[in-house]
Motif scaffolding. Structure first.
Motif, PDB file in Angstrom:
ATOM      1  N   GLY A 286     -57.849  -5.834 -13.213  1.00 41.18           N
ATOM      2  CA  GLY A 286     -58.390  -4.918 -12.223  1.00 41.18           C
ATOM      3  C   GLY A 286     -58.089  -3.486 -12.587  1.00 41.18           C
ATOM      4  O   GLY A 286     -57.006  -3.181 -13.101  1.00 41.18           O
ATOM      5  N   THR A 287     -59.058  -2.577 -12.365  1.00 39.70           N
ATOM      6  CA  THR A 287     -58.852  -1.152 -12.632  1.00 39.70           C
ATOM      7  C   THR A 287     -59.252  -0.346 -11.401  1.00 39.70           C
ATOM      8  O   THR A 287     -60.110  -0.765 -10.612  1.00 39.70           O
ATOM      9  CB  THR A 287     -59.686  -0.672 -13.837  1.00 39.70           C
ATOM     10  N   PHE A 288     -58.621   0.823 -11.258  1.00 36.20           N
ATOM     11  CA  PHE A 288     -58.899   1.687 -10.117  1.00 36.20           C
ATOM     12  C   PHE A 288     -58.734   3.138 -10.540  1.00 36.20           C
ATOM     13  O   PHE A 288     -57.731   3.512 -11.163  1.00 36.20           O
ATOM     14  CB  PHE A 288     -57.961   1.374  -8.958  1.00 36.20           C
TER      15      PHE A 288
ATOM     16  N   THR B  67     -56.624   6.558 -14.671  1.00 32.38           N
ATOM     17  CA  THR B  67     -57.112   5.214 -14.397  1.00 32.38           C
ATOM     18  C   THR B  67     -55.935   4.249 -14.375  1.00 32.38           C
ATOM     19  O   THR B  67     -55.136   4.213 -15.317  1.00 32.38           O
ATOM     20  CB  THR B  67     -58.127   4.763 -15.464  1.00 32.38           C
TER      21      THR B  67
ATOM     22  N   LYS C 289     -63.820   1.021  -8.803  1.00 29.88           N
ATOM     23  CA  LYS C 289     -63.019  -0.194  -8.937  1.00 29.88           C
ATOM     24  C   LYS C 289     -63.768  -1.206  -9.797  1.00 29.88           C
ATOM     25  O   LYS C 289     -64.981  -1.352  -9.660  1.00 29.88           O
ATOM     26  CB  LYS C 289     -62.717  -0.805  -7.562  1.00 29.88           C
ATOM     27  N   THR C 290     -63.038  -1.870 -10.657  1.00 30.38           N
ATOM     28  CA  THR C 290     -63.625  -2.933 -11.464  1.00 30.38           C
ATOM     29  C   THR C 290     -62.679  -4.128 -11.498  1.00 30.38           C
ATOM     30  O   THR C 290     -61.469  -3.980 -11.311  1.00 30.38           O
ATOM     31  CB  THR C 290     -63.888  -2.464 -12.915  1.00 30.38           C
TER      32      THR C 290
END
Length: 367
Positions: free
Chosen positions: A185-187, A164, A194-195
């Motif tokens: 932001g996360t991916f 992540t 995606k968040t």
């Protein structure tokens, strides 16, 4: 302020500075002094002198004379070195002193290694690896942090073994004094998940407010919390609204009192979960804490006491026990500057002979 008033002020300051070099007496403008609460570097509360001129601008306090007629150090400069402006804690930090007594210095059932370094360009790197004894799972993480102080910006990149990726961009005290804005932001490349989150926090002498907005196109979740402070008393509220379901999913309230060496905290979560904690700094070496939790839908009550005792500047003992006879023990030792070793053990007092006890070892390395 008119141009003439501005020029008069500049000339007066310049002339005063010139007379100061010649050690001649000067005539100063009307200055008012007041005391405001502040926080020392050791975490204790105190007061500091703040002086303002006739326009309300903060200035250095005038030098005072002692009984011998000798000048003493400027009070404001000394106080600012010892203290910083005191603001109420954010809602998530209410009861933190007591929580630290129960959480810090313990690593049950894991082997943990943390490493912190800093490059010559100012980039901070933090890496860690944790091995869980029960599951055998090994979790690792790596993060880098770079601050652009002139613009109040901080950039953070994170990665972990769950594959992540996360990025944080923060700006602080530039839009407004006391305001902090963070875009997260996360991916996850494997799943494509995606968040995004937008976080804001603001704090001054009497109030601390923070918001957390989940950037979901289907309907964001908005979390808002606020804490008010008055003469050591603290009152806070935290609510969460799900726009997709059009309902409140969280309604929490907290109340407490905090001084230099004492902290009291109580909270009610969603009207059914109750909690409270007490922190007391008995001496420079001994910190004690009491914690209690209870749910209206259950007769089970969790009660615990904990303590931290500093053997010296480099070593400390930690101990805690609850009403279920679960005992936690910890020993923390600074082996050398930048190297800290923590040994901990969890013992089930009700089933002592049955086994299932846990031990943990943690090693922290930093420059």
């Amino acid at each position: 302020m008119s141009i003439l008033e501005y020029l008069s002020t500049v000339c007066n300051k310049s002339f005063s500075g010139f007379l100061g070099v010649l050690h001649l007496p000067t005539i100063s403008a009307a200055i008012t002094k007041e005391k405001v609460p502040c926080l020392r570097s050791d975490g204790s509360m105190s007061q500091m002198d703040v002086c303002k001129d006739e326009w309300g601008q903060r200035v250095d306090c005038p030098v005072e004379n002692n009984d011998d007629g000798d000048d003493v150090d400027d009070l404001t400069d000394y106080t600012f070195q010892c203290c910083s402006r005191m603001s109420p804690p954010h809602y998530a930090d209410l009861g933190k002193k007591a929580n630290d007594v129960f959480s810090k210095g313990y690593h049950f059932g894991v082997f943990k290694l943390d490493l912190k370094t800093k490059s010559e360009s100012g980039v901070e790197f933090t890496s860690g690896i944790t091995s869980n004894q029960e599951s055998g799972k090994v979790f690792g993480s790596l993060s880098s942090k770079y601050a652009v102080k002139d613009y109040g910006l901080t950039f953070t990149e994170k990665w972990n073994t769950d594959n992540t990726l996360a990025t944080d961009i923060t700006i602080q005290d530039k839009i407004a004094q006391g305001l902090k804005v963070t875009l997260e932001g996360t991916f996850a490349p494997q799943t494509g998940s995606k968040t995004g989150k937008l976080k804001t926090s603001f704090a001054n002498d009497t109030v601390a407010v923070n918001t957390n907005v989940d950037l979901d196109l289907a309907g964001p979740v908005v979390d808002v919390a606020a804490v008010l402070k008055y003469q050591g008393w603290l009152a806070g509220a935290n609510t969460q609204f799900d726009t997709q379901k059009a309902k409140f999913s969280k309604n929490n309230f907290a109340f407490g009192y905090q001084t230099n060496d004492f902290a009291l905290h109580t909270n009610v979560d969603n009207g059914k979960d109750f909690g409270g904690s007490i922190y007391q700094k008995v001496s420079d070496k001994l910190d004690c804490g009491v914690s209690m939790k209870w749910s209206s839908g259950s007769t089970d009550t969790l009660f615990g006491v904990g303590a931290k005792f500093a053997l010296d500047q480099d070593a400390s003992l930690h101990a805690k026990i609850n009403n279920k006879s679960l005992i936690g023990l910890g020993y923390q030792q600074k082996l050398r500057p930048g190297v800290t070793l923590t040994l901990s053990a969890a013992v089930d007092g009700q089933n002592f002979n049955a086994g299932g006890h846990k031990v943990g070892v943690a090693l922290e390395l930093e420059p």
